[in-house]
Write a protein that holds these residues in place. Structure first.
Motif, PDB file in Angstrom:
ATOM      1  N   GLN A 154     -50.135   1.295 -43.181  1.00 11.62           N
ATOM      2  CA  GLN A 154     -48.720   0.953 -43.073  1.00 11.62           C
ATOM      3  C   GLN A 154     -47.963   1.665 -44.191  1.00 11.62           C
ATOM      4  O   GLN A 154     -48.515   1.930 -45.260  1.00 11.62           O
ATOM      5  CB  GLN A 154     -48.529  -0.563 -43.148  1.00 11.62           C
ATOM      6  N   TYR A 209     -42.567  -1.087 -32.399  1.00 16.09           N
ATOM      7  CA  TYR A 209     -43.041   0.031 -33.206  1.00 16.09           C
ATOM      8  C   TYR A 209     -43.139  -0.271 -34.699  1.00 16.09           C
ATOM      9  O   TYR A 209     -43.709   0.533 -35.441  1.00 16.09           O
ATOM     10  CB  TYR A 209     -42.172   1.262 -32.965  1.00 16.09           C
ATOM     11  N   THR A 210     -42.594  -1.384 -35.175  1.00 16.76           N
ATOM     12  CA  THR A 210     -42.802  -1.746 -36.573  1.00 16.76           C
ATOM     13  C   THR A 210     -44.293  -1.929 -36.836  1.00 16.76           C
ATOM     14  O   THR A 210     -45.004  -2.541 -36.044  1.00 16.76           O
ATOM     15  CB  THR A 210     -42.051  -3.049 -36.902  1.00 16.76           C
ATOM     16  N   ASN A 211     -44.745  -1.387 -37.976  1.00 16.20           N
ATOM     17  CA  ASN A 211     -46.170  -1.443 -38.321  1.00 16.20           C
ATOM     18  C   ASN A 211     -47.041  -0.925 -37.186  1.00 16.20           C
ATOM     19  O   ASN A 211     -48.135  -1.428 -36.924  1.00 16.20           O
ATOM     20  CB  ASN A 211     -46.593  -2.869 -38.714  1.00 16.20           C
ATOM     21  N   ASN A 212     -46.505   0.090 -36.495  1.00 13.04           N
ATOM     22  CA  ASN A 212     -47.269   0.736 -35.419  1.00 13.04           C
ATOM     23  C   ASN A 212     -47.660  -0.218 -34.300  1.00 13.04           C
ATOM     24  O   ASN A 212     -48.658  -0.008 -33.604  1.00 13.04           O
ATOM     25  CB  ASN A 212     -48.527   1.401 -35.971  1.00 13.04           C
ATOM     26  N   ASN A 249     -43.428   5.357 -39.618  1.00 15.30           N
ATOM     27  CA  ASN A 249     -44.755   4.819 -39.361  1.00 15.30           C
ATOM     28  C   ASN A 249     -45.793   5.741 -39.961  1.00 15.30           C
ATOM     29  O   ASN A 249     -45.615   6.975 -39.990  1.00 15.30           O
ATOM     30  CB  ASN A 249     -45.037   4.684 -37.861  1.00 15.30           C
ATOM     31  N   PRO A 270     -48.745   1.200 -31.041  1.00 14.63           N
ATOM     32  CA  PRO A 270     -47.368   1.595 -30.721  1.00 14.63           C
ATOM     33  C   PRO A 270     -47.211   1.946 -29.248  1.00 14.63           C
ATOM     34  O   PRO A 270     -46.949   3.096 -28.877  1.00 14.63           O
ATOM     35  CB  PRO A 270     -47.149   2.806 -31.632  1.00 14.63           C
TER      36      PRO A 270
END
Length: 495
Positions: free
Chosen positions: A100, A282-285, A328, A392
Motif C-alpha cells: 500500500q 480501487y482504494t488500497n487496490n 496505488n 482492483p
C-alpha cells in the motif's frame, strides 16, 4: 526516508522477541520489487504454547486484569504518545510489507491505532453496569470480569491497524492476548509489540506469534487455554476456526469478506457517485473487505456513469508505493496478483465486456502491479459478481428499478456492506430496510468506522460484531450477584 527492517522476524513472548530457533523459515517479500527483506521464523505448536502460557500467567498472576481503569488509561495514553511519535516508521514498514502506498498507510491506515486506543481509553472511564433492587428484599447487580486469554488474528490487507483495534478492545476489558497476522505481512505489527511494552504493557499481556494458518494459526485456535478468538479474514479460514472453536466451546468473533453492492440511482449526484465508487473499489487496490466491488447501475444513468468511471479508472496512477505521486502500489503478494489476473480470463469466458485494465501495470518488470480493472457483466450470476476477488476489479451491472437493484444486492452469499446513491429520501429509506447487509451507507463511501456502533456482516460475511458494546460482551464475562437485604422466608426441609 527509510527505516531498519530486522533480518529475522520472530515471535514476541512475555515482553521480548524470542531467539531464532524455528525449524521453518519463510521469506518476507517486498511486493514492490519481490526482494526478500526479512526471514520469518514460524512458530510451531510448542512456541504457540509458550505464548499462550505467558498470556495465561499474566492473566492469573499479573497486574493487568486487576488494574484500575484509571491506571489502564495511563498506559493507553503512553501507547498513544509512543505510536504517534513512531508513526512514520510503522507506516514505512507497513508499506514495505503490504505494497500500500506510504501516503495511504501514514494518513489513513496506521492512525487507526491511535483512534482505537483513544476511544477505549475514554470508554474505560465511562462504562457502567446494571443494578436493581427488589423492594427491601434483594439487591441484584452485575459484575463484569475479563474473559481470559484471547487469540487475535488480523489479515494481510491491514495487518497492524486491524490487530491494534482488537488489542485495544481486549486490553481495555482486562484480557491478555496472543496476536497473529498473515505470515506475509508481519513487520509493522512486530514493531508495535515493542512500543506496547515500552509504554508499560506488562510482560505476557500482549504476545505475537508468526506463521502460516495451518501451522501457527491452527495451534493457536486449538489451544485449550484460549477462551475467545477474534478473526478478520477469509470465509474459508473462518469456517475452520469456527469448527475448532465449537469443539472447545470458545467464543468467536468473525469479521469476514464481502461482495458489496454499490447501487447508483437516477436521482443520485452522479459526479459524487463516480468519485466515491472509484474510492470504494480501487482504494488500497481493492484489498478491503468492504470494497464496493459490484457496481449496480440504473439503466437511465448507466452509460453516463460508465463513461466517466472508466475514463477516471484509466487515469489512476499505479506506481512504486514510496512515490508521492502513486495512487496505488502493488498488490500484497504474488498469489493475490495471480488471482486477480485469473478473474480477467474468467470474465471473458463468461461473456463480460472488459471496460478498463485487465493487465499488468506498464513500466514494471518486477513487483505485483496490476492496472485498475472494470468489466460489464451480463448478469449477477457471473462468477465475477458472486466471488470475492480482493483486488482492483470492479464488476458493473445494469438494472431497471430500485427493486431489481435491491434484489441484486441481496443475491449474494455475503452481506458485509452495501452502498446506495440517491437523491430521494423515500428510495433511501426503502432500500436500507430491505438490503441484507450489516452496514448500509447512503451517499457516502466508507471513510471511517465509528467504534461506538457495531460493525460486522450478514450471512457469510461474519459472526458477531466489532465496536464498543459488542466488544464489551465478547471480551468479558457477566456475573449477576444477588444479595438478600431482608432474610427471605424459607421452607425448612426435613425439619
Amino acid at each position: 526516508m527509510s527505516f531498519l527492517i530486522p533480518a529475522d522476524t520472530t515471535s514476541f513472548i512475555d515482553g521480548g522477541f524470542v531467539a531464532t530457533r524455528a525449524a521453518t523459515t519463510l521469506p518476507v517479500i517486498n511486493p514492490a520489487d519481490e526482494q526478500v527483506v526479512s526471514l520469518l521464523h514460524e512458530a510451531d505448536a510448542a512456541e504457540v504454547d509458550r505464548a499462550v502460557a505467558a498470556a495465561r500467567r499474566a492473566f492469573l498472576e499479573g497486574p493487568w486484569p486487576r488494574m484500575a481503569p484509571a491506571a489502564r488509561k495511563e498506559v493507553f495514553a503512553r501507547i498513544i504518545d509512543l505510536v504517534g511519535r513512531n508513526l512514520d516508521e510503522l507506516a514505512w514498514l507497513e508499506t514495505a510489507n503490504t505494497g500500500q502506498t506510504l501516503h495511504y498507510a501514514r494518513q489513513y491506515q496506521l492512525p487507526r491505532i491511535l483512534g482505537s486506543f483513544r476511544f477505549y481509553a475514554e470508554w474505560l472511564g465511562q462504562s457502567t453496569e446494571l443494578a436493581t433492587q427488589d423492594g427491601e428484599a434483594t439487591l441484584r447487580y452485575v459484575l463484569r470480569e475479563p474473559l481470559g486469554v484471547v487469540a487475535l488474528i488480523s489479515p494481510s490487507n491491514a495487518p497492524t491497524a486491524l490487530a491494534s483495534t482488537k488489542i485495544a478492545a481486549a486490553l481495555a476489558f482486562g484480557n491478555t492476548c496472543v496476536v497473529k497476522t498473515s505470515e506475509q505481512t508481519p513487520l509493522a505489527l512486530a514493531r508495535l509489540m515493542g512500543l506496547l511494552t515500552e509504554a508499560g504493557v506488562p510482560p505476557g499481556v500482549v504476545n505475537l506469534v508468526n506463521g502460516r494458518g495451518h501451522v501457527t494459526g491452527d495451534a493457536l485456535v486449538r489451544h485449550p487455554d484460549v477462551r475467545g478468538i477474534s478473526f478478520t479474514g477469509g470465509t474459508a479460514t473462518a469456517r475452520r476456526i469456527a469448527a475448532i472453536a465449537g469443539e472447545g466451546l470458545k467464543r468467536v468473533d468473525l469479521e469476514l469478506g464481502g461482495k458489496s453492492a454499490n447501487i447508483i440511482l437516477p436521482s443520485a449526484d452522479l459526479e459524487r457517485a463516480v468519485d466515491a465508487s472509484l474510492l470504494g473499489i480501487y482504494t488500497n487496490n481493492g484489498q478491503q473487505c468492504f470494497a464496493g466491488s459490484r457496481i449496480v447501475l440504473h439503466r437511465d444513468i448507466a452509460d453516463a456513469f460508465i463513461d466517466r468511471f472508466v475514463a477516471r479508472a484509466e487515469q489512476i496512477r499505479v506506481g512504486h508505493p514510496l512515490e508521492p505521486s502513486s495512487d496505488n502500489g502493488p498488490l500484497a503478494f504474488r498469489a493475490s496478483y495471480e488471482r486477480v489476473q485469473s478473474y480477467v480470463d474468467i470474465a471473458r469466458a463468461e461473456g463480460c465486456k472488459l471496460l478498463a485494465g485487465g493487465t499488468r501495470a506498464p513500466g514494471f518488470d518486477r513487483g505485483y502491479y496490476f492496472r485498475p480493472t472494470a468489466v460489464l457483466a451480463p448478469s449477477n450470476a457471473a462468477r465475477v459478481c458472486q466471488e470475492e476477488i480482493f483486488g482492483p476489479f470492479a464488476s458493473l451491472l445494469v438494472v431497471d428499478s430500485l427493486d431489481e437493484a435491491v434484489a441484486v444486492a441481496n443475491d449474494s452469499r455475503y452481506g458485509l456492506v452495501s452502498y446506495l446513491w440517491t437523491g430521494e429520501l423515500a428510495e433511501a429509506m426503502s432500500a436500507t430496510r430491505r438490503i441484507q447487509a450489516g452496514n448500509v451507507l447512503v451517499n457516502t463511501p466508507m471513510l471511517s468506522l465509528d467504534p461506538r456502533l457495531p460493525f460486522g456482516g450478514y450471512k457469510e460475511s461474519g459472526v458477531g460484531r466489532e465496536g464498543a458494546q459488542p466488544s464489551r460482551h465478547f471480551y468479558t464475562e457477566e456475573k449477576t450477584v444477588t444479595v438478600a437485604l431482608t432474610p427471605p422466608a424459607l421452607p425448612r426441609l426435613g425439619a
